[in-house]
Scaffold this motif. Structure first.
Motif, PDB file in Angstrom:
ATOM      1  N   UNK A 144       0.830  -1.214   0.000  1.00  0.00           N
ATOM      2  CA  UNK A 144       0.000   0.000   0.000  1.00  0.00           C
ATOM      3  C   UNK A 144       0.861   1.260   0.000  1.00  0.00           C
ATOM      4  N   UNK A 145       2.151   1.124   0.268  1.00  0.00           N
ATOM      5  CA  UNK A 145       3.059   2.264   0.230  1.00  0.00           C
ATOM      6  C   UNK A 145       3.547   2.600  -1.185  1.00  0.00           C
ATOM      7  N   UNK A 146       3.271   1.718  -2.140  1.00  0.00           N
ATOM      8  CA  UNK A 146       3.723   1.947  -3.517  1.00  0.00           C
ATOM      9  C   UNK A 146       2.903   3.073  -4.151  1.00  0.00           C
ATOM     10  N   UNK A 147       3.592   3.973  -4.823  1.00  0.00           N
ATOM     11  CA  UNK A 147       2.917   5.047  -5.559  1.00  0.00           C
ATOM     12  C   UNK A 147       2.866   4.683  -7.035  1.00  0.00           C
ATOM     13  N   UNK A 148       2.618   5.622  -7.926  1.00  0.00           N
ATOM     14  CA  UNK A 148       2.290   5.251  -9.293  1.00  0.00           C
ATOM     15  C   UNK A 148       3.417   5.368 -10.303  1.00  0.00           C
ATOM     16  N   UNK A 149       4.423   6.206 -10.058  1.00  0.00           N
ATOM     17  CA  UNK A 149       5.418   6.491 -11.084  1.00  0.00           C
ATOM     18  C   UNK A 149       6.801   6.050 -10.617  1.00  0.00           C
ATOM     19  N   UNK A 150       7.515   5.363 -11.500  1.00  0.00           N
ATOM     20  CA  UNK A 150       8.875   4.911 -11.196  1.00  0.00           C
ATOM     21  C   UNK A 150       9.798   6.118 -11.063  1.00  0.00           C
ATOM     22  N   UNK A 151      10.613   6.176 -10.001  1.00  0.00           N
ATOM     23  CA  UNK A 151      11.405   7.385  -9.755  1.00  0.00           C
ATOM     24  C   UNK A 151      12.547   7.604 -10.733  1.00  0.00           C
ATOM     25  N   UNK A 152      13.017   6.541 -11.398  1.00  0.00           N
ATOM     26  CA  UNK A 152      14.159   6.660 -12.313  1.00  0.00           C
ATOM     27  C   UNK A 152      13.732   6.671 -13.778  1.00  0.00           C
ATOM     28  N   UNK A 153      12.930   5.670 -14.169  1.00  0.00           N
ATOM     29  CA  UNK A 153      12.511   5.567 -15.569  1.00  0.00           C
ATOM     30  C   UNK A 153      11.297   6.432 -15.894  1.00  0.00           C
ATOM     31  N   UNK A 154      10.583   6.872 -14.856  1.00  0.00           N
ATOM     32  CA  UNK A 154       9.349   7.654 -14.973  1.00  0.00           C
ATOM     33  C   UNK A 154       8.212   6.855 -15.628  1.00  0.00           C
ATOM     34  N   UNK A 155       8.347   5.545 -15.651  1.00  0.00           N
ATOM     35  CA  UNK A 155       7.274   4.688 -16.149  1.00  0.00           C
ATOM     36  C   UNK A 155       6.125   4.676 -15.149  1.00  0.00           C
ATOM     37  N   UNK A 156       4.899   4.844 -15.648  1.00  0.00           N
ATOM     38  CA  UNK A 156       3.692   4.653 -14.851  1.00  0.00           C
ATOM     39  C   UNK A 156       3.025   3.382 -15.366  1.00  0.00           C
ATOM     40  N   UNK A 157       3.243   2.237 -14.723  1.00  0.00           N
ATOM     41  CA  UNK A 157       2.701   0.988 -15.260  1.00  0.00           C
ATOM     42  C   UNK A 157       1.181   0.970 -15.320  1.00  0.00           C
ATOM     43  N   UNK A 158       0.543   1.741 -14.433  1.00  0.00           N
ATOM     44  CA  UNK A 158      -0.919   1.766 -14.393  1.00  0.00           C
ATOM     45  C   UNK A 158      -1.497   2.598 -15.534  1.00  0.00           C
ATOM     46  N   UNK A 159      -0.629   3.377 -16.177  1.00  0.00           N
ATOM     47  CA  UNK A 159      -1.043   4.112 -17.362  1.00  0.00           C
ATOM     48  C   UNK A 159      -0.780   3.342 -18.643  1.00  0.00           C
ATOM     49  N   UNK A 160       0.081   2.315 -18.558  1.00  0.00           N
ATOM     50  CA  UNK A 160       0.408   1.519 -19.743  1.00  0.00           C
ATOM     51  C   UNK A 160      -0.474   0.287 -19.879  1.00  0.00           C
ATOM     52  N   UNK A 161      -0.990  -0.210 -18.756  1.00  0.00           N
ATOM     53  CA  UNK A 161      -1.754  -1.463 -18.781  1.00  0.00           C
ATOM     54  C   UNK A 161      -2.807  -1.444 -17.689  1.00  0.00           C
TER      55      UNK A 161
END
Length: 322
Positions: A70-87
């Motif tokens: 539950x502590x996970x947020x939405x955007x990867x801090x290094x690659x800036x990938x938002x997996x919830x926006x891709x799939x």
């Protein structure tokens, strides 16, 4: 249905300590429901450690991984990938298991993942002990053997335990190669270490064509060099990723059943997974988190964080496959 249904709940909307925990605060979707047909990546728990030969407890891993995630947020801090926006990602609950019968448990797990494959969903699995990888592979490899990049302190290529018992958390990938679920020429194992019984598992694996990279080689060559070889080895054909939390040094991940000193750091673990970019990943697992040996919850938090790293790789691979 609006795709926003598949978005995780933000900590700005509901405190992270509130609500019913799901993987990364995603919606829970029953695979028999109409919503399941729109799921791209399913996060699944396999709460089972019937293959454990020493310290049990990994059966409790999925529940604690959900809670800490539950502590996970939405955007990867290094690659800036938002997996919830891709799939479209969802928590598909737990696979059915049988804590009293190994073979029945394996059959139940494979039956569940057969449904996942039929729905076209890419699975991200939280174990459970490492034997859970075998029934998952039985479902995913129906169309032919897969490649695999495997992070672990142990090869899990042993033949048997205690006079011929062939299904334990130390044997899944030997069985998978024998059943032609994995192509050994496209299997890379990274981080292997620890005292040995006799070395037969390594000898057998290398004889089949498995590339085994011991921890000393990883440390000497470095993450980038080793992962370049691993990506070349598996090529662009479908591959599976299996991450045993005990590849990480017990100073960072004590909550596991078979810890080995001299492992990688948590940051090296992140870098290894990030270097999977470009691999045609069709499924992944993170296994052997054992809450009874993890009183602070730190190992589960590390495991949940690495599941997010894997999710970013899966979501990116999914867009490339489509």
């Amino acid at each position: 249905m609006d795709d926003t249904f598949f978005q995780p709940v933000s900590g700005f909307e509901l405190p992270r300590f509130a609500g019913i925990p799901t993987f990364m605060r995603l919606p829970h979707v029953n695979i028999a429901s109409p919503e399941a047909e729109r799921v791209d990546i399913g996060l699944i728990g396999v709460p089972w450690d019937g293959g454990t030969t020493n310290r049990t407890g990994a059966r409790h891993g999925p529940r604690q991984l959900r809670d800490l995630s539950t502590m996970i947020r939405q955007v990867h801090p290094h690659t800036r990938v938002n997996p919830f926006g891709l799939a479209n990602c969802a928590d598909l609950g737990d696979a059915p298991v049988n804590p009293a019968d190994v073979q029945d448990a394996l059959a139940r797990i494979t039956g569940f993942y057969d449904q996942i494959v039929d729905l076209g969903i890419t699975p991200l699995t939280a174990g459970g002990d490492h034997l859970v990888s075998l029934p998952v592979l039985r479902a995913l490899a129906r169309s032919g053997p897969l490649g695999m990049i495997h992070f672990d302190a142990h090869t899990d290529l042993f033949d048997s335990y205690f006079g011929g018992f062939r299904y334990t958390h130390g044997t899944p990938f030997r069985r998978a190669i024998e059943e032609e679920l994995l192509d050994p020429e496209r299997v890379v194992q990274i981080g292997i270490r620890g005292t040995m019984y006799d070395g037969e598992d390594i000898e057998w694996g290398e004889a089949q064509g498995v590339r085994i990279i011991m921890i000393e080689e990883l440390m000497e060559r470095g993450v980038d060099h080793v992962m370049a070889e691993a990506r070349e080895r598996v090529g662009r054909t479908p591959a599976y990723i299996s991450f045993d939390i005990d590849v990480i040094d017990p100073a960072f991940a004590p909550g596991t059943g078979t810890p080995e000193i001299g492992g990688i750091t948590s940051f090296q673990a992140q870098r290894l997974i990030r270097r999977l970019a470009g691999v045609n990943v069709v499924g992944a697992d993170l296994v052997e988190v054992s809450p009874p040996f993890d009183p602070s919850g730190g190992t589960a938090w590390l495991g949940a964080s690495l599941m997010f790293e894997l999710l970013c790789i899966l979501a990116t691979a999914r867009t490339q496959q489509d």
